[in-house]
Design a protein around this motif. Structure first.
Motif, mmCIF file in Angstrom:
data_model
loop_
_atom_site.group_PDB
_atom_site.id
_atom_site.type_symbol
_atom_site.label_atom_id
_atom_site.label_comp_id
_atom_site.label_asym_id
_atom_site.label_seq_id
_atom_site.Cartn_x
_atom_site.Cartn_y
_atom_site.Cartn_z
ATOM 1 N N SER A 167 0.860 -1.192 0.000
ATOM 2 C CA SER A 167 0.000 0.000 0.000
ATOM 3 C C SER A 167 0.887 1.230 0.000
ATOM 4 C CB SER A 167 -0.929 -0.003 1.223
ATOM 5 O OG SER A 167 -1.780 -1.121 1.217
ATOM 6 N N ASP A 168 1.664 1.380 -1.065
ATOM 7 C CA ASP A 168 2.672 2.433 -1.128
ATOM 8 C C ASP A 168 2.067 3.748 -1.608
ATOM 9 O OD1 ASP A 168 4.175 0.315 -0.396
ATOM 10 O OD2 ASP A 168 5.499 0.331 -2.146
ATOM 11 N N ILE A 169 2.569 4.846 -1.023
ATOM 12 C CA ILE A 169 2.023 6.177 -1.291
ATOM 13 C C ILE A 169 3.169 7.143 -1.557
ATOM 14 C CG2 ILE A 169 0.611 8.065 -0.395
ATOM 15 C CD1 ILE A 169 -0.677 6.019 1.503
ATOM 16 N N VAL A 170 3.105 7.868 -2.658
ATOM 17 C CA VAL A 170 4.079 8.920 -2.964
ATOM 18 C C VAL A 170 3.607 10.213 -2.305
ATOM 19 C CG1 VAL A 170 5.238 10.220 -4.784
ATOM 20 C CG2 VAL A 170 4.669 7.803 -5.144
ATOM 21 N N LEU A 171 4.492 10.836 -1.527
ATOM 22 C CA LEU A 171 4.188 12.080 -0.826
ATOM 23 C C LEU A 171 4.926 13.218 -1.515
ATOM 24 C CD1 LEU A 171 4.747 10.748 2.817
ATOM 25 C CD2 LEU A 171 2.644 10.662 1.443
ATOM 26 N N ILE A 172 4.203 14.262 -1.900
ATOM 27 C CA ILE A 172 4.802 15.398 -2.602
ATOM 28 C C ILE A 172 4.397 16.676 -1.887
ATOM 29 C CG2 ILE A 172 5.142 16.518 -4.827
ATOM 30 C CD1 ILE A 172 3.770 13.991 -6.019
ATOM 31 N N VAL A 206 0.511 16.633 -0.918
ATOM 32 C CA VAL A 206 -0.505 15.714 -1.421
ATOM 33 C C VAL A 206 0.020 14.289 -1.350
ATOM 34 C CG1 VAL A 206 -1.504 17.445 -2.951
ATOM 35 C CG2 VAL A 206 0.265 15.910 -3.814
ATOM 36 N N SER A 207 -0.904 13.328 -1.303
ATOM 37 C CA SER A 207 -0.573 11.905 -1.255
ATOM 38 C C SER A 207 -1.134 11.234 -2.498
ATOM 39 C CB SER A 207 -1.169 11.258 -0.002
ATOM 40 O OG SER A 207 -0.785 11.956 1.168
ATOM 41 N N VAL A 208 -0.300 10.468 -3.200
ATOM 42 C CA VAL A 208 -0.709 9.804 -4.432
ATOM 43 C C VAL A 208 -0.392 8.315 -4.311
ATOM 44 C CG1 VAL A 208 -0.458 9.698 -6.934
ATOM 45 C CG2 VAL A 208 -0.187 11.889 -5.744
ATOM 46 N N PRO A 209 -1.383 7.427 -4.329
ATOM 47 C CA PRO A 209 -1.085 5.993 -4.293
ATOM 48 C C PRO A 209 -0.180 5.594 -5.449
ATOM 49 C CG PRO A 209 -3.419 6.387 -3.899
ATOM 50 C CD PRO A 209 -2.834 7.704 -4.326
ATOM 51 N N LEU A 231 10.109 20.835 -5.266
ATOM 52 C CA LEU A 231 9.192 20.017 -4.494
ATOM 53 C C LEU A 231 9.960 18.987 -3.670
ATOM 54 C CD1 LEU A 231 6.578 19.304 -7.314
ATOM 55 C CD2 LEU A 231 6.384 21.017 -5.495
ATOM 56 N N ARG A 232 9.373 18.575 -2.569
ATOM 57 C CA ARG A 232 9.942 17.498 -1.745
ATOM 58 C C ARG A 232 9.144 16.230 -1.995
ATOM 59 N NH1 ARG A 232 11.642 15.621 3.391
ATOM 60 N NH2 ARG A 232 12.590 13.645 2.781
ATOM 61 N N THR A 233 9.839 15.164 -2.432
ATOM 62 C CA THR A 233 9.191 13.908 -2.782
ATOM 63 C C THR A 233 9.702 12.785 -1.896
ATOM 64 O OG1 THR A 233 9.006 14.648 -5.082
ATOM 65 C CG2 THR A 233 8.682 12.314 -4.654
ATOM 66 N N MET A 234 8.775 11.976 -1.362
ATOM 67 C CA MET A 234 9.112 10.817 -0.544
ATOM 68 C C MET A 234 8.181 9.663 -0.909
ATOM 69 S SD MET A 234 9.784 12.322 3.282
ATOM 70 C CE MET A 234 10.470 10.729 3.798
ATOM 71 N N LEU A 235 8.548 8.471 -0.425
ATOM 72 C CA LEU A 235 7.701 7.306 -0.589
ATOM 73 C C LEU A 235 7.436 6.686 0.778
ATOM 74 C CD1 LEU A 235 6.302 5.204 -2.472
ATOM 75 C CD2 LEU A 235 8.423 3.872 -2.304
ATOM 76 N N GLN A 236 6.162 6.547 1.127
ATOM 77 C CA GLN A 236 5.782 5.751 2.287
ATOM 78 C C GLN A 236 5.373 4.382 1.772
ATOM 79 O OE1 GLN A 236 2.607 7.052 5.160
ATOM 80 N NE2 GLN A 236 1.820 4.991 4.714
#
Length: 465
Positions: A167-172, A206-209, A231-236
């Protein structure tokens, strides 16, 4: 009649020749006399060397741990499951301000905190922050930690999956005061696929699956490019095996593709078995086919005994995973050399089954100038330093809380492990290039991330009034 005319012509010619001779002598005399009689005048323009005040530093964290798909009537609903603990530290003279990022897509949380470091000094703004979170639930369980970092115009997510059990989510996040646009390119088994752009309002996250653009992919790689503002990008990411939650992670975006990469702080807590791998490296060459060589080194920089260099050919745009089997328990660096630029990250796990955890480690950039890092609350923390030059390097650590300093000599082509406190912030300076990473681990919990260079201090400029 002809004779007098001839005399007049001859006389006239004689006068012309005499006049030319006199004129030539006068001009020649003037030319010779100029450098002898005129004064020499030189002009040195006024100039002032000025060092501008260093710019503000924006640090954005991941924010709350998100849960995806808990509502059976709305599988796309994202909720906040747990809030991380954040450690913030700064050098003397740096003001730390807290501001809010809006999170409009979360059903039960509207804002999270971002941090801005400001200073009136001419030196670089020394500020660092890191976060950690620990949960134990039916669908999310494990420990995750990461640095809070400044935004960038391009980042790569080398990790995660969009297959069953994830259930991974990209955080931007857009921490600026202007609107920005994020453009995604997802690389998978069929090569790159461009997805839709996302417009981010100022001071918004924002959170993008991940499955929205990489459905079914087990080894995706995502490129995020920004326009309008960095922008700051991460992956949960999270994982469920059968019905057992098997870890969570907060993974930072990497820098641009490079031919040489150093994955410092790769941890092996449990040796691999024939059925399960504990350490895997994901690689991709975005633009051109290339050959890649991987070398694994121990915590002191020595090459792993019996380890042959792994060589693999990559096709452009196709992610590949490489298993690193047979590594004893310890801390390692994985060094990558390629003929064309590549992106890479290492996956590491505490085991298999219920109660395990995992973490992605991204490449550690070269550090040559003073920088800062923070360590959040959590398991015992270690700083892994790697020096792959032919000269010894002295690394100095300064604890922001009490000013205590430690010096560590990292030998040529060697490495060192340094214990650091949790819930603390440090300044790091070095006499030569090094790579550094933070590791945190205990049975059933693992996390790690590289130390990035701080924003460089403002360079002096010459002003001519």
């Amino acid at each position: 009649m002809s004779k007098p005319n001839a005399v007049r012509v001859a006389a006239t010619s004689a006068r012309i020749i005499a006049g030319l001779a006199v004129s030539t002598a006068v001009v020649a005399g003037a030319i010779v006399s100029v450098p002898l009689t005129w004064p020499t005048v030189t002009h040195t323009p006024a100039e002032v060397e000025v060092t501008p005040i260093s710019g503000d530093i924006f640090l954005t964290c991941a924010g709350p741990l998100r849960a995806l798909g808990r509502d059976p009537l709305n599988a796309a609903l994202i909720t906040a499951d747990a809030w991380p603990e954040v450690t913030v530290g700064a050098a003397d003279g740096v003001r730390v301000e807290e501001h809010q990022l809006r999170m409009p897509e979360l059903a039960d949380a509207s804002e999270q905190t971002m941090y801005i470091g400001r200073s009136d000094a001419r030196e670089a703004v020394e500020i660092a922050a890191a976060e950690s979170v620990s949960v134990m639930g039916p669908d999310l369980a494990g420990f995750a930690a990461s640095a809070c970092r400044a935004p960038s115009m391009e980042s790569w997510i080398v990790g995660g999956a969009a297959s069953t059990g994830t259930s991974d989510i990209v955080l931007i996040a857009n921490p600026s005061d202007v609107t920005a646009t994020a453009s995604f390119t997802v690389y998978g088994s069929t090569g790159p696929t461009r997805t839709s752009d996302i417009v981010l309002a100022p001071r918004t996250q924002v959170s993008v699956p991940l499955a929205a653009g990489a459905a079914g992919e087990s080894t995706p790689i995502v490129r995020v490019t920004a326009t309008g503002a960095p922008l700051r990008t991460m992956l949960q990411s999270s994982l469920i095996r059968v019905l057992d939650p098997s870890g969570i992670d907060l993974q930072d975006g990497t820098g641009q593709p490079q031919r040489s990469q150093v994955l410092a702080g790769v941890q092996v807590l449990v040796e691999a078995t024939d059925e399960a791998s504990m350490t895997i490296v994901r690689l991709m060459a975005p633009s051109n086919d290339t050959n890649v060589r991987l070398t694994t080194r121990t915590a002191d920089g020595a090459r792993v005994v019996g380890d042959d260099e792994i060589s693999i050919d990559l096709r452009a745009g196709e992610p590949v995973e490489v298993d690193l089997p047979g590594l004893p328990v310890g801390v390692y660096s994985v060094e990558i050399e390629a003929d064309e630029p590549v992106v890479a990250a290492a996956w590491q796990s505490t085991g298999v089954g219920a109660g395990v955890d995992y973490s992605w480690m991204t490449p550690a950039p070269t550090i040559t100038e003073p920088t800062t890092f923070a360590v959040p609350r959590g398991p015992a923390a270690t700083l892994h330093l790697r020096n792959n030059t032919d000269a010894d390097t002295i690394v100095t650590l300064t604890d922001f809380a009490n000013g205590d300093e430690r010096e560590v000599v990292v030998g040529a082509q060697s490495a060192a492990l340094i214990q650091v406190d949790s819930d603390a912030a440090y300044g790091l300076s070095t006499t030569g290039p090094v790579h550094a990473a933070i590791t945190m681990a205990t049975p059933g919990a693992i996390a790690g991330w590289p130390v990035w260079p701080s924003a460089a201090s403002s360079s002096a400029v010459t002003v001519y009034p």
